[in-house]
Design a protein around this motif. Sequence first.
Motif, PDB file in Angstrom:
ATOM      1  N   ARG A 257       0.853  -1.190   0.000  1.00 25.16           N
ATOM      2  CA  ARG A 257       0.000   0.000   0.000  1.00 25.16           C
ATOM      3  C   ARG A 257       0.890   1.241   0.000  1.00 25.16           C
ATOM      4  NH1 ARG A 257      -2.510  -3.991  -0.671  1.00 25.16           N
ATOM      5  NH2 ARG A 257      -4.429  -4.656   0.365  1.00 25.16           N
ATOM      6  N   ILE A 258       0.351   2.355  -0.505  1.00 20.35           N
ATOM      7  CA  ILE A 258       1.172   3.575  -0.546  1.00 20.35           C
ATOM      8  C   ILE A 258       1.687   3.881   0.869  1.00 20.35           C
ATOM      9  CG2 ILE A 258       0.326   4.766  -2.620  1.00 20.35           C
ATOM     10  CD1 ILE A 258      -1.502   6.303  -0.510  1.00 20.35           C
ATOM     11  N   GLY A 259       2.935   4.274   0.953  1.00 25.68           N
ATOM     12  CA  GLY A 259       3.541   4.609   2.239  1.00 25.68           C
ATOM     13  C   GLY A 259       4.388   3.481   2.821  1.00 25.68           C
ATOM     14  N   PHE A 260       4.116   2.234   2.453  1.00 25.58           N
ATOM     15  CA  PHE A 260       4.863   1.116   3.062  1.00 25.58           C
ATOM     16  C   PHE A 260       6.368   1.228   2.800  1.00 25.58           C
ATOM     17  CE2 PHE A 260       1.498  -2.540   3.465  1.00 25.58           C
ATOM     18  CZ  PHE A 260       0.756  -1.729   4.295  1.00 25.58           C
ATOM     19  N   ASP A 261       6.728   1.579   1.564  1.00 21.32           N
ATOM     20  CA  ASP A 261       8.155   1.635   1.263  1.00 21.32           C
ATOM     21  C   ASP A 261       8.843   2.750   2.050  1.00 21.32           C
ATOM     22  OD1 ASP A 261       8.735  -0.548  -0.231  1.00 21.32           O
ATOM     23  OD2 ASP A 261       8.899   0.478  -2.157  1.00 21.32           O
ATOM     24  N   GLY A 262       8.134   3.849   2.257  1.00 16.67           N
ATOM     25  CA  GLY A 262       8.691   4.926   3.085  1.00 16.67           C
ATOM     26  C   GLY A 262       8.974   4.392   4.486  1.00 16.67           C
ATOM     27  N   GLY A 263       8.042   3.595   5.011  1.00 17.08           N
ATOM     28  CA  GLY A 263       8.225   2.983   6.334  1.00 17.08           C
ATOM     29  C   GLY A 263       9.402   2.020   6.338  1.00 17.08           C
ATOM     30  N   ARG A 287       9.781  15.489   3.285  1.00 26.53           N
ATOM     31  CA  ARG A 287       9.609  16.688   2.471  1.00 26.53           C
ATOM     32  C   ARG A 287       9.587  16.314   0.979  1.00 26.53           C
ATOM     33  NH1 ARG A 287      13.966  21.109   3.688  1.00 26.53           N
ATOM     34  NH2 ARG A 287      12.952  21.267   5.716  1.00 26.53           N
ATOM     35  N   SER A 288      10.555  15.509   0.578  1.00 28.85           N
ATOM     36  CA  SER A 288      10.632  15.199  -0.846  1.00 28.85           C
ATOM     37  C   SER A 288       9.537  14.214  -1.258  1.00 28.85           C
ATOM     38  CB  SER A 288      12.042  14.692  -1.182  1.00 28.85           C
ATOM     39  OG  SER A 288      12.035  13.354  -1.522  1.00 28.85           O
ATOM     40  N   TYR A 289       9.246  13.253  -0.400  1.00 28.33           N
ATOM     41  CA  TYR A 289       8.217  12.255  -0.733  1.00 28.33           C
ATOM     42  C   TYR A 289       6.844  12.927  -0.910  1.00 28.33           C
ATOM     43  CZ  TYR A 289       4.870   8.449  -0.077  1.00 28.33           C
ATOM     44  OH  TYR A 289       3.815   7.592  -0.221  1.00 28.33           O
ATOM     45  N   LEU A 290       6.497  13.779   0.049  1.00 24.14           N
ATOM     46  CA  LEU A 290       5.162  14.398  -0.015  1.00 24.14           C
ATOM     47  C   LEU A 290       5.044  15.345  -1.208  1.00 24.14           C
ATOM     48  CD1 LEU A 290       4.426  14.925   3.782  1.00 24.14           C
ATOM     49  CD2 LEU A 290       3.345  13.293   2.225  1.00 24.14           C
ATOM     50  N   ALA A 291       6.136  15.999  -1.554  1.00 19.28           N
ATOM     51  CA  ALA A 291       6.099  16.898  -2.714  1.00 19.28           C
ATOM     52  C   ALA A 291       5.943  16.092  -4.003  1.00 19.28           C
ATOM     53  CB  ALA A 291       7.364  17.740  -2.765  1.00 19.28           C
ATOM     54  N   ALA A 292       6.502  14.866  -4.015  1.00 15.71           N
ATOM     55  CA  ALA A 292       6.475  14.069  -5.250  1.00 15.71           C
ATOM     56  C   ALA A 292       5.244  13.167  -5.349  1.00 15.71           C
ATOM     57  CB  ALA A 292       7.736  13.205  -5.325  1.00 15.71           C
ATOM     58  N   PHE A 310       6.551   1.200   9.502  1.00 17.79           N
ATOM     59  CA  PHE A 310       7.750   1.557  10.262  1.00 17.79           C
ATOM     60  C   PHE A 310       7.702   0.909  11.653  1.00 17.79           C
ATOM     61  CE2 PHE A 310       9.632   4.247  13.508  1.00 17.79           C
ATOM     62  CZ  PHE A 310      10.913   4.441  13.014  1.00 17.79           C
ATOM     63  N   LEU A 311       6.561   1.092  12.324  1.00 18.75           N
ATOM     64  CA  LEU A 311       6.422   0.585  13.692  1.00 18.75           C
ATOM     65  C   LEU A 311       6.552  -0.942  13.727  1.00 18.75           C
ATOM     66  CD1 LEU A 311       5.863   1.685  16.505  1.00 18.75           C
ATOM     67  CD2 LEU A 311       3.426   1.458  16.089  1.00 18.75           C
ATOM     68  N   GLN A 312       5.910  -1.568  12.788  1.00 16.48           N
ATOM     69  CA  GLN A 312       5.949  -3.027  12.690  1.00 16.48           C
ATOM     70  C   GLN A 312       7.395  -3.551  12.539  1.00 16.48           C
ATOM     71  OE1 GLN A 312       3.316  -5.596  12.540  1.00 16.48           O
ATOM     72  NE2 GLN A 312       2.879  -5.467  10.377  1.00 16.48           N
ATOM     73  N   ASN A 313       8.117  -2.932  11.618  1.00 16.42           N
ATOM     74  CA  ASN A 313       9.497  -3.334  11.353  1.00 16.42           C
ATOM     75  C   ASN A 313      10.426  -3.005  12.509  1.00 16.42           C
ATOM     76  OD1 ASN A 313       9.766  -4.592   8.965  1.00 16.42           O
ATOM     77  ND2 ASN A 313      10.620  -2.874   7.843  1.00 16.42           N
TER      78      ASN A 313
END
Length: 352
Positions: A257-263, A287-292, A310-313
């Motif tokens: 799902r979107i966001g998982f890779d950021g985590g 900053r860069s992720y949200l702008a893109a 993130f929390l899970q990992n």
Amino acid sequence: MNTESKKQRIFDRKNVFWWSQASLKKRLSHVLGYALDEYSITTQDLESNASFVKHVHHHRLTHLQTGVTLDIVEKSIRKLLGISSLESRFHREGDVLADSTHFRHPQCLGVIETPWESFIFTRFVRGKAPRMGKIATQIGQGIAEIENLSNLHLQPKNWLQRYRFWEMDFFRPWYLLRWRFNFVRYLPSLSELPADDARFHGLKERLLSLQPELNLAKARAFNSQRCFCHMDYLAKNFFSSREGFQMIDWSEVKVGRIGFDGGAYLSAIFRQEDMARFMKIRMYFLRSYLAALDERFDAQSALHNMDYFFLQNALWHFLRPKTIADYQQRGKLDLLHEKYEYLLALPSMAKG
Ligand SMILES: Nc1ncnc2c1ncn2[C@@H]1O[C@H](COP(=O)(O)OP(=O)(O)O)[C@@H](O)[C@H]1O
Ligand SMILES: [Mg+2]
């Protein structure tokens, strides 16, 4: 041969028994689409540590008359009960990320399936492993791009495709039942911490209270927008090259799902850095992720998913007996304490 039939030939889904007997030259010639009688081949082992990976080889093909060379990587992945790996399924989806501009993806030449293993052939790339904390901005842009391109690809056009994507989904029980996604199982390792250190008193109960929050975040994530997630943001899976950052190793890929890779990226940084550096890198990344992030996506939901992953990992990593022993040996319990406190405060931050 036209492109469509070439694709059909080299990404053939059939488990062909005789491919397991075929020579390397035959396999290479099959994915390249021409005979290799006039080539010599030398092979080197590349270091791999994933448990299902049988070998990763670097083949250099040299044309005997002209001396022209071609470098190819062959990754062989063992199958369990004849089920092919997610990595080979991902490559069989085709050039989903071919239009990427932020990360480069070495071209996949073909996938060959036998009943026991998958062979994935890609172009060999050269470059240096980057410092992952230093490239937070580029990682933010690269992840947003993968999410955008793969989300478009993952709109199923028929029931067969729907089934294929369903099988690769992160929320299938056979992925979620892994030990690492159940941090509660690791809580007993907290007893290894010094009993007379008041900072750790009651920690087990406090961490346990994160469980309902995580379950809620999981349910929310399930219904959010889908994309391919790479999930393995380690320096050794990237090459800094003249053409840009080359990304390899899709062995952890899922339909996430979107966001998982950021985590996944931030949890790798959280493991490696002290709190001040982590917070700084996180800021640059966000900053860069949200702008893109493409406007089709809901930024709030991406951020929630990021915190969930993130929390899970991070809980898994910081509750492993190995991690606790390592922090103790290095006299770094202050830092370990800070990290636990950060994780405990995370769900309330996400709500705010
Ligand atoms: N396309 C490639 N170009 C250059 N080196 C590669 C390529 N693919 C893999 N490697 C090398 O082989 C190593 C193992 O391959 P990888 O796909 O990361 O397997 P694993 O899943 O075991 O980590 C990588 O760390 C890298 O050094
Ligand atoms: Mg790797």
